[in-house]
Design an enzyme around this catalytic site. Structure first.
Site, PDB file in Angstrom:
ATOM      1  N   GLU B  80       0.830  -1.211   0.000  1.00 29.26           N
ATOM      2  CA  GLU B  80       0.000   0.000   0.000  1.00 29.26           C
ATOM      3  C   GLU B  80       0.860   1.254   0.000  1.00 29.26           C
ATOM      4  O   GLU B  80       2.077   1.184   0.200  1.00 29.26           O
ATOM      5  CB  GLU B  80      -0.914   0.009   1.242  1.00 29.26           C
ATOM      6  CG  GLU B  80      -0.150   0.025   2.558  1.00 29.26           C
ATOM      7  CD  GLU B  80      -1.035  -0.078   3.793  1.00 29.26           C
ATOM      8  OE1 GLU B  80      -2.099  -0.718   3.741  1.00 29.26           O
ATOM      9  OE2 GLU B  80      -0.640   0.503   4.824  1.00 29.26           O
ATOM     10  N   HIS B  82       0.305   5.818   0.981  1.00 29.42           N
ATOM     11  CA  HIS B  82      -0.575   6.839   1.563  1.00 29.42           C
ATOM     12  C   HIS B  82       0.232   8.115   1.743  1.00 29.42           C
ATOM     13  O   HIS B  82       1.463   8.115   1.595  1.00 29.42           O
ATOM     14  CB  HIS B  82      -1.159   6.357   2.900  1.00 29.42           C
ATOM     15  CG  HIS B  82      -0.231   5.491   3.703  1.00 29.42           C
ATOM     16  ND1 HIS B  82       0.918   5.992   4.262  1.00 29.42           N
ATOM     17  CD2 HIS B  82      -0.251   4.159   4.000  1.00 29.42           C
ATOM     18  CE1 HIS B  82       1.553   5.002   4.895  1.00 29.42           C
ATOM     19  NE2 HIS B  82       0.875   3.862   4.737  1.00 29.42           N
ATOM     20  N   HIS B  86       5.539   6.469   7.713  1.00 25.69           N
ATOM     21  CA  HIS B  86       5.716   5.472   8.780  1.00 25.69           C
ATOM     22  C   HIS B  86       7.138   5.584   9.335  1.00 25.69           C
ATOM     23  O   HIS B  86       8.100   5.726   8.575  1.00 25.69           O
ATOM     24  CB  HIS B  86       5.596   4.042   8.241  1.00 25.69           C
ATOM     25  CG  HIS B  86       4.225   3.576   7.947  1.00 25.69           C
ATOM     26  ND1 HIS B  86       3.151   3.783   8.778  1.00 25.69           N
ATOM     27  CD2 HIS B  86       3.739   2.850   6.912  1.00 25.69           C
ATOM     28  CE1 HIS B  86       2.080   3.217   8.264  1.00 25.69           C
ATOM     29  NE2 HIS B  86       2.403   2.645   7.121  1.00 25.69           N
ATOM     30  N   HIS B 120       4.972   0.242  -0.015  1.00 22.82           N
ATOM     31  CA  HIS B 120       5.716  -0.527   0.994  1.00 22.82           C
ATOM     32  C   HIS B 120       4.983  -1.812   1.331  1.00 22.82           C
ATOM     33  O   HIS B 120       3.749  -1.873   1.287  1.00 22.82           O
ATOM     34  CB  HIS B 120       5.982   0.303   2.248  1.00 22.82           C
ATOM     35  CG  HIS B 120       4.750   0.867   2.882  1.00 22.82           C
ATOM     36  ND1 HIS B 120       4.102   1.968   2.376  1.00 22.82           N
ATOM     37  CD2 HIS B 120       4.040   0.483   3.982  1.00 22.82           C
ATOM     38  CE1 HIS B 120       3.057   2.241   3.135  1.00 22.82           C
ATOM     39  NE2 HIS B 120       2.980   1.347   4.108  1.00 22.82           N
ATOM     40  N   CYS B 134       5.430   0.491  14.780  1.00 25.51           N
ATOM     41  CA  CYS B 134       5.121   1.380  13.653  1.00 25.51           C
ATOM     42  C   CYS B 134       4.424   2.622  14.176  1.00 25.51           C
ATOM     43  O   CYS B 134       3.355   2.558  14.767  1.00 25.51           O
ATOM     44  CB  CYS B 134       4.250   0.664  12.634  1.00 25.51           C
ATOM     45  SG  CYS B 134       3.793   1.718  11.231  1.00 25.51           S
TER      46      CYS B 134
END
Lengths: 168, 168
Positions: B80, B82, B86, B120, B134
């Site tokens: 995914e 976004h 992270h 990732h 995370c």
């Protein structure tokens, strides 16, 4: 299944020239590639003893900073409080922490929440370091040290009086 | 020096009735007292395999959330991307991760930065789980899955084509 990806360097095997790498390797003893080990707040004279600080993540896109602190055997962090909160995970060793008026034993992977405006101090055991991950908001107030009156108030609990270290 | 504080429970010894405790104990196998273990995103049908999620810190005072994910041996997280970033630290086991177009081996305590809008995916080795901390901003966008065109683009690199898992 044969795995073509066998390289243990931080560079991706499919692009050896890639820089900078998104992976920073752990080194022995809770150190990391490309992360500087700093003496904890040497500039402001706060009372601490044998504490190092490493900033693991500090990115404009992230609203928090992720740090690693390590207190050497028998050392202690600064007794302080502030408006921002701490989220802590013990990563190495053991010791004790004061949070508010409570003293707690802590060991590897224990989680510690320090709410806003709460006195806190971490002490390593005499025979072990105490290393912990500590998360804070990127935008935050400066820690405040206890006044003589604060120390007197805290010291009404004899366990707290014995625990806290307010000189370096 | 005799240490009066010998209790290993999460409660402070100087106030046994204190609730809730600011300390949550680590349990064997990367679990924690009072932290629920959730199956990773079971609601939205994203392709993942054998992933659990634990939310370690989620507080109104903190601008980030701190989670622990664990991918079982041979499992994988969702591929995914976004807008949010992270910050990752491997806590347990080993595996590999894709960040952008690069594939990296990762082991305990390695740090991984996933910049905004970057594909990732984490995969555990066949004989080891891959558990990682995370960090994400509390306010963040939802992850987006790759389109067929994205997968075709990613797969131009044969290492990436072999690495990515896009079905459950």
């Amino acid at each position: 299944m044969n795995d073509p990806i066998d390289d243990i360097s931080a560079r991706p095997v499919n692009d050896p020239a890639f820089e900078p790498s998104p992976v920073r390797r752990a080194l022995p003893g809770c150190r990391w590639e490309g992360v500087e080990t700093l003496r904890y707040k040497p500039e402001d004279g706060a009372p601490f003893r044998d504490v190092t600080r490493q900033v693991l993540f500090q990115m404009p896109e992230l609203h928090c900073e992720w740090r690693y602190f390590e207190v050497a055997p028998n050392g202690h962090s600064t007794l302080e409080r502030h408006m921002h909160a701490h989220a802590v995970m013990i990563l190495r060793g053991r010791g004790r922490c004061l949070v508010g008026q409570g003293i707690h034993r802590v060991r590897e992977q224990d989680l510690v929440t320090v709410p806003p405006e709460t006195w806190h101090q971490f002490r390593a055991d005499e025979d072990s370091p105490l290393g912990f991950l500590c998360l804070v908001n990127r935008d935050r107030d400066r820690p405040r040290l206890p006044t003589a009156q604060d120390i007197e108030h805290l010291s009404r609990d004899r366990h707290v009086a014995e625990f806290i270290r307010t000189g370096s």
